[in-house]
Design a protein around this motif. Structure first.
Motif, short mmCIF file in Angstrom:
data_model
loop_
_atom_site.label_atom_id
_atom_site.label_comp_id
_atom_site.label_asym_id
_atom_site.label_seq_id
_atom_site.Cartn_x
_atom_site.Cartn_y
_atom_site.Cartn_z
N ALA A 21 0.93 -0.95 -0.33
CA ALA A 21 -0.52 -0.26 0.05
C ALA A 21 0.69 1.64 -0.34
N ALA A 22 1.81 1.57 0.58
CA ALA A 22 2.59 2.65 0.51
C ALA A 22 3.19 2.00 -1.02
N GLU A 23 4.24 1.62 -1.47
CA GLU A 23 4.27 1.90 -2.66
C GLU A 23 3.30 2.41 -3.22
N ASP A 24 2.13 2.09 -3.33
CA ASP A 24 1.05 2.35 -4.73
C ASP A 24 0.05 3.57 -3.85
N PRO A 25 0.06 4.45 -2.87
CA PRO A 25 -0.57 4.45 -1.95
C PRO A 25 -2.68 5.00 -2.63
N ILE B 34 -7.22 -4.69 4.29
CA ILE B 34 -7.13 -3.74 3.40
C ILE B 34 -7.67 -1.64 3.67
N LEU B 35 -8.33 -1.80 4.53
CA LEU B 35 -8.70 0.25 4.88
C LEU B 35 -7.39 -0.38 6.16
N ASN B 36 -7.26 -1.14 6.82
CA ASN B 36 -5.33 -1.35 7.58
C ASN B 36 -4.31 -0.71 7.30
N ALA B 37 -4.54 -1.81 5.71
CA ALA B 37 -3.28 -1.73 4.85
C ALA B 37 -2.57 0.10 4.72
N LEU B 38 -4.11 0.68 4.43
CA LEU B 38 -3.83 1.82 3.52
C LEU B 38 -3.73 2.94 4.40
N LEU B 39 -4.20 2.64 6.24
CA LEU B 39 -3.52 3.42 7.17
C LEU B 39 -2.37 3.63 7.68
N THR B 40 -2.17 1.64 7.69
CA THR B 40 -0.77 1.76 8.15
C THR B 40 -0.07 2.82 6.83
N ALA B 41 -0.01 2.85 5.73
CA ALA B 41 0.84 3.13 4.71
C ALA B 41 0.89 4.92 4.51
N VAL B 42 -0.71 5.74 5.56
CA VAL B 42 -0.45 6.66 5.26
C VAL B 42 0.48 7.94 6.51
N HIS B 43 0.62 6.72 7.31
CA HIS B 43 2.15 7.23 8.49
C HIS B 43 2.38 7.04 8.14
N ASP B 44 3.10 6.62 6.94
CA ASP B 44 4.61 6.95 6.14
C ASP B 44 4.48 8.23 5.42
N LEU B 45 3.28 9.21 4.79
CA LEU B 45 3.51 9.54 4.10
C LEU B 45 3.55 10.87 4.97
N PRO C 247 2.12 14.67 5.55
CA PRO C 247 0.78 15.07 6.33
C PRO C 247 0.27 15.62 4.94
N HIS C 248 0.05 15.77 4.21
CA HIS C 248 -0.60 17.06 2.96
C HIS C 248 -1.52 15.72 2.55
N LYS C 249 -0.23 14.51 1.84
CA LYS C 249 -0.87 13.44 1.67
C LYS C 249 -1.25 12.63 2.36
N GLY C 250 -1.08 12.10 3.43
CA GLY C 250 -2.49 11.23 4.33
C GLY C 250 -3.42 11.77 4.05
N LEU D 100 -2.96 12.00 10.17
CA LEU D 100 -3.58 12.07 9.49
C LEU D 100 -4.08 14.16 9.60
N SER D 101 -3.13 13.63 10.30
CA SER D 101 -2.77 15.42 10.22
C SER D 101 -4.04 16.75 10.95
N ASP D 102 -4.10 17.80 10.75
CA ASP D 102 -5.39 18.34 11.00
C ASP D 102 -6.68 17.79 10.66
N TRP D 103 -6.42 17.50 8.85
CA TRP D 103 -7.57 16.32 8.98
C TRP D 103 -8.32 15.69 9.92
#
Length: 311
Positions: free
Chosen positions: A154-158, A177-188, A190-193, A224-227
């Motif tokens: 997921a991190a390779e192709d968010p 699948i949702l958990n995989a995405l959430l874990t991946a956005v942690h490494d992005l 803040p704006h992208k996440g 997930l930053s300010d969002w």
């Protein structure tokens, strides 16, 4: 914030146009010409006819040329289809003709359908009348969009991971699948996440979103930053106020849809027609009153339950 599943999916392709190439080559097995880069271009396709034509998105693949500007080698019409629309059987061929004329290169129609019944409908060939001239849309439905369960993948192709969540949210694998995405956005960043979280929140059914909200509340890291801060904090208060106003209307609509679905099953049962699991799922999850009414009428005469999906 994004407001619909349709807009969320289109935005994914705008964020990363090469996502169209991945679906075409890796899942639909369509070979593409050599290209150097891909970019989103105007979806206005009005140059051939005076009729207003606007695709959901247009992605053009270009190849560098010596001593010349990069030349288009392939143009893709991207359509996100969430319901049956008979007009598309007429407009889709025009999209391709207009885009091919404008870009002076081959053109392809790619239809993304999270709903299996709509994906089945979209795949039907469109006979254009001229002998041998038939348009068969390339459809990326639940069967074609992969289930991304590995956070590293997921991190390779968010973008594909977000599309995977939207497409498979109501399956048993949905939470993973949702958990995989959430874990991946942690490494992005803040704006992208926040962007991908917005997209998923806009597109997911309420029950799956509740799962996402619970994860955000129990998660120790802040990804997930300010969002996340704004929406988790305000979501409860706004939900209470809006829920009181909208709950009765939504409940009534859901109850009406469920009643119509049961009527369809009753007619089919009375006629002794078996209902496959995928057909039952398509009917049970449909919330379009007009489509349900059409299925009720058709249930009286169809030869098999599966024929309803063509109605």
């Amino acid at each position: 914030m994004l407001s619909t599943e349709h807009e969320a999916i289109v935005r994914l392709f705008h964020e990363r146009p090469v996502l169209a190439a991945e679906l075409l080559t890796e899942t639909l097995k369509i070979p593409l010409p050599d290209y150097d880069h891909a970019a989103v271009e105007s979806g206005d396709l009005n140059q051939v006819t005076p009729t207003e034509l606007r695709a959901d998105s247009v992605i053009v693949f270009r190849k560098k040329q010596p001593d010349a500007d990069p030349q288009p080698v392939l143009a893709v019409v991207l359509e996100v289809q969430r319901r049956r629309d008979a007009d598309k059987r007429w407009s889709w061929p025009m999209y391709l003709i207009s885009l091919r004329t404008r870009m002076r290169c081959p053109s392809i129609l790619l239809v993304v359908c999270p709903d299996p019944a709509i994906a089945h409908w979209s795949q039907h060939p469109i006979e254009l009348g001229h002998p041998g001239l038939t348009l068969t849309p390339l459809v990326a439905g639940p069967t074609e969009v992969p289930m991304i369960l590995d956070p590293r993948e997921a991190a390779e192709d968010p973008e594909l991971a977000a599309l995977s969540v939207i497409t498979h949210a109501d399956t048993p694998q949905g939470p993973d699948i949702l958990n995989a995405l959430l874990t991946a956005v942690h490494d992005l960043d803040p704006h992208k996440g926040a962007l991908y979280a917005d997209m998923v929140r806009a597109a997911l059914p309420p029950k799956i979103w509740e799962h996402l909200e619970n994860l955000m509340q129990t998660e120790t890291r802040e990804f997930l930053s300010d969002w996340a801060r704004d929406n988790v904090a305000k979501g409860k208060a706004e939900g209470l106020a809006e829920g009181k106003a909208e709950g009765l209307a939504e409940g009534k609509a859901e109850g009406l849809a469920e009643g119509k679905a049961e009527a369809i099953f009753a007619v089919l049962s009375t006629r002794g027609l078996a209902v496959p699991d995928d057909v039952r799922a398509a009917i049970s999850t449909c919330t379009e009153p007009d489509q349900l009414d059409a299925w009720i009428r058709a249930a009286v005469t169809v030869e098999s339950a599966r024929d309803l999906l063509d109605t």
